[in-house]
Design an enzyme around this catalytic site. Structure first.
Site, PDB file in Angstrom:
ATOM      1  N   SER A 147       0.766  -1.248  -0.108  1.00  0.00           N
ATOM      2  CA  SER A 147      -0.043   0.087  -0.104  1.00  0.00           C
ATOM      3  C   SER A 147       0.789   1.281   0.113  1.00  0.00           C
ATOM      4  CB  SER A 147      -0.814   0.116   1.073  1.00  0.00           C
ATOM      5  OG  SER A 147      -1.609   1.266   1.303  1.00  0.00           O
ATOM      6  N   TYR A 160      -1.551   0.245  10.753  1.00  0.00           N
ATOM      7  CA  TYR A 160      -1.795  -0.352   9.267  1.00  0.00           C
ATOM      8  C   TYR A 160      -0.546   0.067   8.282  1.00  0.00           C
ATOM      9  CZ  TYR A 160      -3.769  -0.945   4.535  1.00  0.00           C
ATOM     10  OH  TYR A 160      -3.778  -1.290   3.399  1.00  0.00           O
TER      11      TYR A 160
HETATM   12  P1  NDP Z   1     -11.512  -5.717   0.463  1.00  0.00           P
HETATM   13  O1  NDP Z   1     -11.953  -5.530   1.733  1.00  0.00           O
HETATM   14  O2  NDP Z   1     -12.492  -5.765  -0.880  1.00  0.00           O
HETATM   15  O3  NDP Z   1     -10.843  -7.203   0.415  1.00  0.00           O
HETATM   16  C1  NDP Z   1     -10.239  -7.550   1.229  1.00  0.00           C
HETATM   17  C2  NDP Z   1     -10.113  -9.191   1.046  1.00  0.00           C
HETATM   18  O4  NDP Z   1      -9.139  -9.805   2.161  1.00  0.00           O
HETATM   19  C3  NDP Z   1     -11.375 -10.197   0.987  1.00  0.00           C
HETATM   20  O5  NDP Z   1     -11.459 -10.857   0.209  1.00  0.00           O
HETATM   21  C4  NDP Z   1     -11.321 -10.616   2.741  1.00  0.00           C
HETATM   22  O6  NDP Z   1     -12.270 -11.878   2.343  1.00  0.00           O
HETATM   23  C5  NDP Z   1      -9.825 -11.040   2.604  1.00  0.00           C
HETATM   24  N1  NDP Z   1      -9.437 -10.994   4.045  1.00  0.00           N
HETATM   25  C6  NDP Z   1      -9.475 -10.197   5.165  1.00  0.00           C
HETATM   26  N2  NDP Z   1      -9.103 -10.990   6.174  1.00  0.00           N
HETATM   27  C7  NDP Z   1      -8.876 -12.351   5.753  1.00  0.00           C
HETATM   28  C8  NDP Z   1      -8.322 -13.320   6.483  1.00  0.00           C
HETATM   29  N3  NDP Z   1      -8.144 -13.367   7.740  1.00  0.00           N
HETATM   30  N4  NDP Z   1      -8.110 -14.482   5.880  1.00  0.00           N
HETATM   31  C9  NDP Z   1      -8.437 -14.500   4.493  1.00  0.00           C
HETATM   32  N5  NDP Z   1      -8.840 -13.632   3.804  1.00  0.00           N
HETATM   33  C10 NDP Z   1      -8.940 -12.396   4.394  1.00  0.00           C
HETATM   34  O7  NDP Z   1     -10.392  -4.721   0.110  1.00  0.00           O
HETATM   35  P2  NDP Z   1      -9.090  -4.645  -0.969  1.00  0.00           P
HETATM   36  O8  NDP Z   1      -9.541  -5.606  -2.094  1.00  0.00           O
HETATM   37  O9  NDP Z   1      -8.930  -3.383  -1.062  1.00  0.00           O
HETATM   38  O10 NDP Z   1      -7.957  -5.095  -0.144  1.00  0.00           O
HETATM   39  C11 NDP Z   1      -6.928  -6.347  -0.658  1.00  0.00           C
HETATM   40  C12 NDP Z   1      -5.512  -5.792  -0.360  1.00  0.00           C
HETATM   41  O11 NDP Z   1      -5.287  -4.520  -0.876  1.00  0.00           O
HETATM   42  C13 NDP Z   1      -5.435  -5.765   1.345  1.00  0.00           C
HETATM   43  O12 NDP Z   1      -4.231  -6.196   1.593  1.00  0.00           O
HETATM   44  C14 NDP Z   1      -5.402  -4.077   1.508  1.00  0.00           C
HETATM   45  O13 NDP Z   1      -4.805  -3.870   2.532  1.00  0.00           O
HETATM   46  C15 NDP Z   1      -4.839  -3.559   0.295  1.00  0.00           C
HETATM   47  N6  NDP Z   1      -4.923  -2.275  -0.123  1.00  0.00           N
HETATM   48  C16 NDP Z   1      -5.988  -1.789  -0.419  1.00  0.00           C
HETATM   49  C17 NDP Z   1      -6.259  -0.557  -0.726  1.00  0.00           C
HETATM   50  C18 NDP Z   1      -7.400   0.133  -1.018  1.00  0.00           C
HETATM   51  O14 NDP Z   1      -7.540   1.541  -1.164  1.00  0.00           O
HETATM   52  N7  NDP Z   1      -8.753  -0.376  -1.330  1.00  0.00           N
HETATM   53  C19 NDP Z   1      -5.070   0.486  -1.082  1.00  0.00           C
HETATM   54  C20 NDP Z   1      -3.658  -0.367  -0.956  1.00  0.00           C
HETATM   55  C21 NDP Z   1      -3.589  -1.617  -0.398  1.00  0.00           C
HETATM   56  P3  NDP Z   1     -13.048 -12.408   3.397  1.00  0.00           P
HETATM   57  O15 NDP Z   1     -13.599 -11.423   4.476  1.00  0.00           O
HETATM   58  O16 NDP Z   1     -14.224 -13.161   2.815  1.00  0.00           O
HETATM   59  O17 NDP Z   1     -11.950 -13.216   4.493  1.00  0.00           O
HETATM   60  C1  8X3 Z   2      -5.191   1.510   1.542  1.00  0.00           C
HETATM   61  C2  8X3 Z   2      -4.813   2.905   1.274  1.00  0.00           C
HETATM   62  O1  8X3 Z   2      -4.826   5.397   2.114  1.00  0.00           O
HETATM   63  O2  8X3 Z   2      -6.487   3.921   3.098  1.00  0.00           O
HETATM   64  O3  8X3 Z   2      -4.061   0.775   1.798  1.00  0.00           O
HETATM   65  O4  8X3 Z   2      -4.142   3.568   3.539  1.00  0.00           O
HETATM   66  S1  8X3 Z   2      -5.132   3.862   2.631  1.00  0.00           S
END
Ligand code: NDP
Ligand code: 8X3
Length: 264
Positions: A147, A160
């Site tokens: 991220s 985070y």
């Molecule tokens: P979502 O919340 O849409 O997706 C998160 C995914 O992670 C879900 O499929 C959830 O599935 C899964 N997950 C969470 N906890 C667990 C667990 N304990 N075991 C298995 N699966 C888990 O968010 P994003 O798609 O945005 O997030 C994906 C990644 O991208 C994360 O690592 C996030 O930190 C990162 N990210 C997101 C950004 C954003 O702005 N959206 C920016 C930068 C990074 P379920 O709940 O079904 O288990």
């Molecule tokens: C997710 C982006 O800006 O919420 O990783 O930290 S931010």
């Protein structure tokens, strides 16, 4: 020369929504065979069906909680059984996210623990368990989702930001450990992307989550999924170490261009 992903096996964690679900579609469209993991099985079933429609010859799913070593080991035993000796070519360590936006003085242990368990320990556990299944020849790839939060810091983001800085350092350490193995490893580090991320961070408060993206054009899950496919399909001698990807409307963390609402 592009590396063909057709019929390659791809494992995606956090495949039930956001980047992971979009990655299932994008790798599926390249003809990849998929192992999908997350906790919400109903969501995984829908993602699997979509991936098959997009062109994946096989899209299997199984419950996975990356915060539990036992769950990770059970999941990888299931993967190994289905691989039947064939190699796992791509591991997408995507599961994770943020919980809460409280300052350290007020934050909860349970929120900190969830963020460390998923973003840091989950990634370590998954990688340890998946590595024996990855081929020691050219073209295998580990894609870790970091991220912008791992590159900077912001109020309320201590745990985070620490977790995603941890992801970046783990990726760098693995880059050393994997040298000579042929296995590539990348950190893909997105900025603001509208997925379920903020709904999870704000514990179901959809109004507060929507405000994060108000008046700006955030990244979409498909943007990151397409980048994952691009990284994994570079020629086998090319390793994209890190990619920082932000929406045009985000110059820095907290520095976002927002269009004012026009009166209707
Ligand atoms: P979502 O919340 O849409 O997706 C998160 C995914 O992670 C879900 O499929 C959830 O599935 C899964 N997950 C969470 N906890 C667990 C667990 N304990 N075991 C298995 N699966 C888990 O968010 P994003 O798609 O945005 O997030 C994906 C990644 O991208 C994360 O690592 C996030 O930190 C990162 N990210 C997101 C950004 C954003 O702005 N959206 C920016 C930068 C990074 P379920 O709940 O079904 O288990
Ligand atoms: C997710 C982006 O800006 O919420 O990783 O930290 S931010």
């Amino acid at each position: 020369m592009k590396f063909s992903l057709k019929n390659k096996w791809v494992l995606i964690t956090g495949a039930s929504s956001g980047f992971g679900a979009a990655a299932a579609k994008a790798f599926g469209a390249c003809g990849c065979r998929l192992f999908l993991g997350a906790r919400r099985l109903g969501h995984l079933e829908r993602v699997s069906r979509t991936a098959l429609k997009c062109g994946s010859p096989q899209a299997m799913f199984h419950p996975l909680d990356v915060s539990s070593t036992a769950s990770v080991e059970t999941f990888l035993a299931w993967v190994s059984k289905n691989l039947k000796g064939r190699p796992l070519h791509v591991l997408v360590n995507n599961a994770g996210g943020a919980v809460g936006l409280d300052p350290v003085a007020k934050a909860l242990d349970s929120d900190w623990e969830t963020m460390m368990q998923t973003n840091v320990l989950g990634l370590l556990r998954m990688t340890r368990a998946a590595l024996p299944l990855m081929p020691k020849d050219a073209g295998a790839t580990i894609l870790n989702v970091g991220s912008v939060a791992g590159h900077t810091a912001y109020a309320g983001g201590a745990a985070y930001c620490a977790a995603k800085a941890g992801e970046r350092q783990i990726t760098r350490a693995l880059r050393h450990e994997l040298l000579g193995s042929g296995i590539r490893i990348s950190s893909i580090d997105p900025g603001l992307a509208e997925t379920e991320f903020s709904i999870v961070r704000f514990k179901g408060d959809r109004q507060r989550a929507a405000e994060v993206y108000e008046g700006m054009n955030p990244l979409l899950a498909v943007d990151i999924a397409e980048i994952m496919v691009w990284v994994a399909s570079r020629p086998p001698h090319v390793n994209i170490d890190e990619m920082l990807v932000k929406p045009v409307d985000q110059a820095e963390m907290g520095k976002v261009f927002r269009r004012t609402r026009t009166a209707s």
